[in-house]
Motif scaffolding. Structure first.
Motif, PDB file in Angstrom:
ATOM      1  N   THR A   1       5.672  -1.972   2.604  1.00 55.84           N
ATOM      2  CA  THR A   1       4.597  -2.348   3.251  1.00 55.84           C
ATOM      3  C   THR A   1       3.723  -1.596   3.487  1.00 55.84           C
ATOM      4  OG1 THR A   1       6.410  -5.067   3.529  1.00 55.84           O
ATOM      5  CG2 THR A   1       4.132  -4.704   4.976  1.00 55.84           C
ATOM      6  N   HIS A   2       4.082  -0.996   5.063  1.00 53.72           N
ATOM      7  CA  HIS A   2       3.810  -0.734   5.537  1.00 53.72           C
ATOM      8  C   HIS A   2       3.033   0.766   4.652  1.00 53.72           C
ATOM      9  CE1 HIS A   2       3.366  -1.587  10.176  1.00 53.72           C
ATOM     10  NE2 HIS A   2       4.610  -2.330   8.595  1.00 53.72           N
ATOM     11  N   SER A   3       3.640   1.377   3.370  1.00 50.16           N
ATOM     12  CA  SER A   3       2.912   2.238   2.881  1.00 50.16           C
ATOM     13  C   SER A   3       1.979   1.768   2.133  1.00 50.16           C
ATOM     14  CB  SER A   3       3.859   2.992   2.263  1.00 50.16           C
ATOM     15  OG  SER A   3       4.416   2.193   0.846  1.00 50.16           O
ATOM     16  N   SER A   4       1.516   1.025   1.825  1.00 58.02           N
ATOM     17  CA  SER A   4       0.688  -0.126   0.815  1.00 58.02           C
ATOM     18  C   SER A   4      -0.304  -0.138   1.575  1.00 58.02           C
ATOM     19  CB  SER A   4       1.023  -1.109   0.411  1.00 58.02           C
ATOM     20  OG  SER A   4       1.034  -1.992   1.616  1.00 58.02           O
ATOM     21  N   TYR A   5      -0.699  -0.095   3.110  1.00 58.20           N
ATOM     22  CA  TYR A   5      -1.609   0.482   3.872  1.00 58.20           C
ATOM     23  C   TYR A   5      -2.239   1.446   4.072  1.00 58.20           C
ATOM     24  CZ  TYR A   5      -0.018  -4.127   5.050  1.00 58.20           C
ATOM     25  OH  TYR A   5       0.063  -5.531   5.046  1.00 58.20           O
ATOM     26  N   CYS A   6      -1.774   2.883   3.519  1.00 58.90           N
ATOM     27  CA  CYS A   6      -2.189   3.624   4.027  1.00 58.90           C
ATOM     28  C   CYS A   6      -2.967   4.285   2.346  1.00 58.90           C
ATOM     29  CB  CYS A   6      -0.718   5.014   3.795  1.00 58.90           C
ATOM     30  SG  CYS A   6      -1.069   6.828   4.806  1.00 58.90           S
TER      31      CYS A   6
END
Length: 778
Positions: free
Chosen positions: A377-382
């Protein structure tokens, strides 16, 4: 017969009497009963016999008494004589006793004192003996109090056990021992509560400091990994050294070894690495475990500990909302998780049963699923590739650290493939901006080189080889523009950046080679191709720029094989390998070149339309001016100057010469056809109602100029009058009306050898209708 019966009866009575005399009286009953059971009146005879026997005994007793009576009398006489002496003796004894009592009164008193002393001695000995039994109990109880005060609870429990089983039973009859025995269960409960409180403090402490434990463990794993890298470096020191490149201001060398990014880490190698035992005091756990084990309540303690650790695991696995913004957020998240499982691994191996491998595996599987979901989830925001790369390095160190502790991490390495795709996407977005900036800053003119050093600098950045240009004197120009070596360099930069993600993934050289080629293909076929297509479609890009773009794509296409060699040198994987992915740069640059060519044709036609819009024919004029229209002459001059630009297209070999000639010929033929079509549409315009012969003659002069332009060979390579055929429809239509040769047209219509074969009847009729109002006015 009667005498015989009487004799037998007498004999029987004698026997019975003897039996009565010689038998115990308790057994006389049966004997007497036998008398009554015999003949009638037998008992009377027996009674007679019994009376006779009694009388006999009385006579014998009397005889005996008479025999002894004299002796009895003599004895009485002697006893009376002794009586006087006895009374005298009695008086003497009494006197003697009186005098003896008087003499022994002091002795008796002293004897009583001795008895009292003996009793006191016995009591003291008994007291000492009992005290000797009680003193160890009191000493043990005092020791118990000291152990409790010094918080040595496990030793205190052992002391309690000795008190209960050994010491108190010896003196259990005393009240103080009973009080001690009653206090021991209360003390045990206090110890349980205190130890449980210490355990809670321990759990709270490790929850707060698990990130430090994890940081130390990951640092140790990183040092181990760096050490292995140094070993690999020494083992492969003879391998191909990769060039130095710069990415975001940081210098890297691609020989599989140290880079400047790792310099800080190498500086810390000499620092002491702390272990989990150095950072965490596990004594509260051990103490509490021993205490509950001694108290027989180990299962309660195990269940409580596992329940609390599960709760803490869920808290540790909850990321911060802004974790994806900085690498420190990810690092804290990983440190906490590593610290948690390092502590659990230590507890697993140090406590023998407090936690089991099944319990830790269950925790790890739950944590692993949560970690993967969080990272996904969080890597997709990067959006920053550097941050994604840092995340990848953290995941690798995180996985290596936990793998060293025996936890399966294959799913984490599978996740890295998803992160790699995300990394490639961010790289592609970043390089799309780089490519756009390069294209925007390019002047789309050949690169001028004044000196040998400048030429060598360009050649070092881009693999350009041209024997004819090398023979030329300085200054000279290279055919491509400045963007070509910049694009080539940036593609190599992209390959290096993509390679950095493949490091430490425990993948083979073939897999790394495949990943590099696939990511490079994406860069070429999607990012660079899209940028080229957008560049070609931009309105400010003119024909000159389009021609230069064609030249640039040609040279970039030639450089693709050098990119193949570049990747091969990095991965040491032969391009002849069966599963090696090929670069698709050839098709990318060919498509871009075709798009540029199509845009050239489109822009040429648009420019022709602009000139055509300047046309201002006087369709009712009586006769022509005798010279071609000004707009058309300007159009032809524009076409001549434009086609001269095509002489800059690459022609250093036969393939490029044929390619450049084809582009120029296609552009020229397209322009002539479009011009012919536009002139035909102008003549047949529905808004044009009348056309005079003078206007036709003027129009014919303009067509003649077009034909002269076509016959002047503006682009070499056309055979015969191929280019003039673009205007054949106009020429035959105009000839038909100027000569007014309708009879020939009608006679030869449909014949292959017809003079007006290209004149469509509908076209001729439409133009003829425009003539009737002029020739036959109403």
């Amino acid at each position: 017969m009667a005498d015989t019966g009487t004799l037998e009866c007498i004999t029987e009575h004698e026997r019975i009497l003897q039996e009565i005399e010689s038998t115990d009286t308790a057994c006389v009953g049966p004997t007497l009963r036998s008398i009554y059971d015999d003949q009638p009146n037998a008992h009377k005879r027996f009674m007679e016999k019994l009376d006779a026997r009694i009388r006999n005994h009385d006579r014998e007793i009397e005889k005996m008494c008479n025999f002894h009576h004299q002796g009895f009398v003599d004895a009485i006489t002697e006893l009376l004589k002794v009586r006087t002496d006895a009374e005298k003796l009695m008086g003497q004894v009494t006197d003697t006793n009186r005098r003896l009592q008087e003499a022994g009164r002091d002795v008796t008193a002293q004897t009583q004192e001795v008895i009292c002393c003996r009793i006191q001695q016995r009591n003291m000995a008994t007291t000492v003996e009992k005290l000797q039994l009680c003193i160890p109990v009191l000493e043990m109880y005092s020791k118990l109090k000291e152990q409790l005060e010094s918080k040595r609870y496990y030793a205190a429990l052992k002391t309690m056990e000795q008190l209960e089983k050994v010491y108190i039973p010896r003196v259990g009859q005393y009240r103080f021992c009973q009080i001690m025995a009653e206090n021991l269960p209360r003390l045990r409960e206090e110890i349980k509560e205190i130890s449980m409180s210490d355990l809670k403090d321990f759990l709270e402490s490790i929850r707060k400091h698990s990130d430090k434990v994890g940081e130390a463990a990951m640092r140790q794993a990183q040092l181990h990994r760096n050490f292995n890298s140094v070993v690999v470096k020494q083992a492969s020191s003879g391998h191909f050294a990769k060039p130095v490149y710069s990415l975001n201001g940081r210098t890297h060398t691609h020989n599989g070894l140290k880079m400047e990014d790792d310099a800080g880490e190498d500086d810390e190698v000499d620092d002491e690495v702390l272990t989990v035992q150095d950072l965490v005091d596990f004594s509260p756990v051990y103490r509490c475990l021993h205490i509950y084990t001694v108290l027989g309540d180990r299962e309660t303690f195990e269940n409580y500990y596992r329940k609390q650790r599960k709760k803490q695991a869920r808290l540790v696995l909850q990321p911060q909302a802004n974790m994806h913004e900085t690498v420190e957020g990810y690092r804290r998240y990983f440190n906490q998780i590593v610290g948690f499982f390092v502590v659990e691994d230590h507890i697993l191996h140090a406590t023998y049963g407090l936690v089991t491998r099944a319990f830790t595996d269950e925790l790890w599987n739950m944590a692993l699923s949560k970690i993967i979901a969080v990272l996904r989830t969080h890597s997709s925001y990067c959006e920053d590739p550097d941050l994604v790369l840092e995340l990848k390095n953290l995941i690798v160190i995180f996985a290596d650290t936990l793998q060293d502790y025996g936890f399966p991490v294959n799913r984490l390495f599978d996740l890295l493939f998803e992160v790699r795709d995300q990394y490639n996407e961010t790289l592609l977005k970043k390089w799309a901006l780089v490519f756009r900036e390069i294209f925007e800053l390019d002047n789309y003119s050949p690169i001028p080189v004044e000196t040998e050093e400048e030429y060598r600098l360009v050649v070092s950045r881009f693999p350009f080889h041209d024997a004819e240009i090398e023979k030329q004197d300085f200054p000279k120009k290279l055919p491509m523009s400045q963007s070509v070596p910049q694009i080539y360099t940036q593609v190599k930069e992209f390959i290096y950046a993509s390679l950095k993600f493949s490091e430490s993934l425990h993948r083979s050289s073939t897999e790394i080679d495949d990943m590099l080629r696939k990511s490079t293909n994406l860069l070429l076929t999607r990012t660079l191709s899209c940028c080229l297509q957008n560049l070609i479609k931009k309105p400010h890009i003119g024909l000159t720029e389009l021609v230069q773009i064609i030249i640039n794509t040609t040279h970039l296409e030639q450089a693709c094989r050098y990119l193949e060699e570049f990747i091969t040198n990095i991965t040491n994987v032969s391009p002849e390998t069966v599963h090696t992915t090929r670069l698709y740069g050839l098709s990318t640059f060919k498509d871009a070149r075709h798009a540029a060519e199509g845009e050239i044709y489109t822009k040429l036609n648009q420019k022709i339309d602009e000139f055509i819009q300047l046309a201002d024919y006087e369709w009712g004029m009586a006769e022509s001016d005798g010279r071609a229209s000004g707009y058309l002459m300007d159009l032809i001059n524009f076409l001549r100057s434009t086609f001269q630009v095509f002489t800059h297209l690459p022609n250093n070999n036969n393939d490029h010469a044929s390619m450049s000639g084809k582009v120029a010929q296609t552009a020229c033929m397209s322009a002539c056809k479009h011009l012919s079509t536009s002139l035909m549409q102008m003549l047949l315009d529905s808004e044009l109602k009348q056309v005079s012969m003078g206007a036709i003659q003027q129009f014919n002069l303009d067509v003649i100029q077009c034909e002269l332009f076509a016959s002047s060979e503006p682009v070499p390579g056309f055979q015969g009058d191929t280019l003039q055929l673009a205007f054949i429809d106009l020429r035959q239509l105009l000839d038909l009306f100027m000569v007014w040769d309708w009879s020939t047209y009608l006679a030869d219509y449909g014949q292959p050898t017809s003079k007006y074969l290209r004149v469509n009847p509908a076209t001729a009729l439409a133009l003829l209708e425009k003539f009737f109002p002029h020739f036959f006015p109403l």
